[in-house]
Design a protein around this motif. Structure first.
Motif, short mmCIF file in Angstrom:
data_model
loop_
_atom_site.label_atom_id
_atom_site.label_comp_id
_atom_site.label_asym_id
_atom_site.label_seq_id
_atom_site.Cartn_x
_atom_site.Cartn_y
_atom_site.Cartn_z
N SER A 15 0.72 -0.97 0.02
CA SER A 15 0.10 0.06 0.04
C SER A 15 0.81 1.24 0.18
O SER A 15 0.47 2.32 -0.68
N TYR A 16 1.85 1.04 0.71
CA TYR A 16 2.96 2.43 0.86
C TYR A 16 3.29 2.50 -0.69
O TYR A 16 3.55 3.75 -0.93
N VAL A 17 3.95 1.45 -1.41
CA VAL A 17 4.32 1.75 -2.73
C VAL A 17 3.32 2.13 -3.57
O VAL A 17 3.55 3.14 -4.50
N GLN A 18 2.10 1.91 -3.53
CA GLN A 18 0.97 2.13 -4.14
C GLN A 18 0.68 3.65 -4.07
O GLN A 18 0.43 4.41 -4.78
N ILE A 20 2.95 5.82 -3.24
CA ILE A 20 4.01 6.53 -3.76
C ILE A 20 3.87 6.71 -5.31
O ILE A 20 4.07 7.95 -5.89
N ILE A 21 3.30 5.67 -6.03
CA ILE A 21 3.12 5.62 -7.70
C ILE A 21 1.94 6.46 -7.63
O ILE A 21 1.82 7.17 -8.83
N PHE A 22 0.79 6.59 -6.93
CA PHE A 22 -0.29 7.36 -7.15
C PHE A 22 0.16 8.95 -6.98
O PHE A 22 -0.32 9.65 -7.88
N LEU A 23 1.05 9.36 -6.20
CA LEU A 23 1.60 10.71 -6.24
C LEU A 23 2.42 11.11 -7.37
O LEU A 23 2.32 12.35 -7.88
N VAL A 24 3.31 10.08 -7.75
CA VAL A 24 4.08 10.57 -9.10
C VAL A 24 3.30 10.70 -10.14
O VAL A 24 3.28 11.37 -10.87
N ILE A 25 2.27 9.82 -10.46
CA ILE A 25 1.19 9.87 -11.44
C ILE A 25 0.37 11.08 -11.29
O ILE A 25 0.26 11.79 -12.37
N LEU A 26 -0.02 11.55 -10.27
CA LEU A 26 -0.82 12.91 -10.10
C LEU A 26 0.06 13.96 -10.15
O LEU A 26 -0.43 14.92 -10.99
N THR A 27 1.32 13.96 -10.00
CA THR A 27 2.27 15.03 -10.24
C THR A 27 2.55 15.07 -11.85
O THR A 27 2.27 16.36 -12.28
N PHE A 28 2.61 14.15 -12.56
CA PHE A 28 2.93 14.05 -13.99
C PHE A 28 1.36 14.68 -14.72
O PHE A 28 1.52 15.30 -15.44
N ILE A 29 0.20 14.26 -14.14
CA ILE A 29 -0.93 14.82 -14.58
C ILE A 29 -1.18 16.09 -14.41
O ILE A 29 -1.36 16.99 -15.42
N VAL A 30 -0.68 16.68 -13.27
CA VAL A 30 -0.78 18.08 -12.88
C VAL A 30 0.30 18.87 -13.86
O VAL A 30 -0.07 20.06 -14.61
N LEU A 31 1.38 18.43 -13.84
CA LEU A 31 2.50 19.09 -14.79
C LEU A 31 1.91 19.24 -16.14
O LEU A 31 2.45 20.12 -16.87
N PHE A 32 1.38 18.09 -16.73
CA PHE A 32 0.85 17.96 -18.14
C PHE A 32 0.05 19.07 -18.50
O PHE A 32 -0.08 19.82 -19.32
#
Length: 189
Positions: A15-18, A20-32
């Motif tokens: 769950s902890y890794v999930q 982290i992955i969610f935060l990274v994906i959310l970051t890319f979406i916001v930056l896009f």
């Protein structure tokens, strides 16, 4: 003879890794979304800078310790951190220092340090949500048992200062940490 207590940090690594992955994906979406509307104004640059720093701080906090350790072991006289059953850090019970603070997400965070010299070395830090309330209580009770401190001390904020947990530690840095924690505690009250 007392048994060792071993606590996994974080308790549910999947769950902890999930998260982290969610935060990274959310970051890319916001930056896009930002770069698709990019006009090169000062506000664009300020937003990207502030957003980037915030994400960096949060991810560094979440990923840093995750990559360094996976468990904490408390034995009769030592606190050990391990990664894949290899000891990464060890500190004797009379050299354990504690800093209780509020993390970036607003939750109580406990950090344990080796205070055997002037440069306090971080041993581990955790939030109760990462290991669970029950395991956190077990860890705190075991630490209070080996250091001789009262368990309530482990739950009160130290207002940004590392304080020694063992009364046998009589270094000048230990006294200074205790003094500043008490000064800040009384001023916040």
């Amino acid at each position: 003879m007392n048994e060792s207590l071993i606590i996994k940090i974080p308790n549910d690594r999947e769950s902890y890794v999930q998260s982290i992955i969610f935060l990274v994906i959310l970051t890319f979406i916001v930056l896009f979304a930002v770069f698709s509307q990019w006009k090169g104004t000062v506000l664009d640059y300020i937003f990207v800078l502030i957003f980037g720093l915030t994400v960096f701080i949060i991810l560094e906090e979440k990923i840093g310790q995750f990559l360094k350790i996976d468990s904490v072991e408390i034995s009769e006289n030592f606190m050990l951190t391990k990664k894949n059953n290899i000891v990464k850090n060890s500190v004797e019970s009379y050299n354990i220092g504690l800093k209780v603070s509020i993390g970036t997400d607003g939750l109580l965070e406990r950090s344990f340090y080796d205070i055997s010299n002037d440069n306090f070395r971080l041993i581990c830090k955790y939030k109760e949500k990462d290991i669970g309330q029950e395991k956190s209580d077990l860890l705190l009770n075991k630490i209070s048992e080996i250091t001789g401190c009262i368990p309530e001390l482990l739950s009160n904020s130290t207002h940004g200062h590392v304080i020694p947990l063992c009364c046998q530690n009589d270094t000048a840095k230990a006294y200074e940490g205790k003094m500043w924690a008490e000064v800040k505690k009384s001023s916040f009250s």
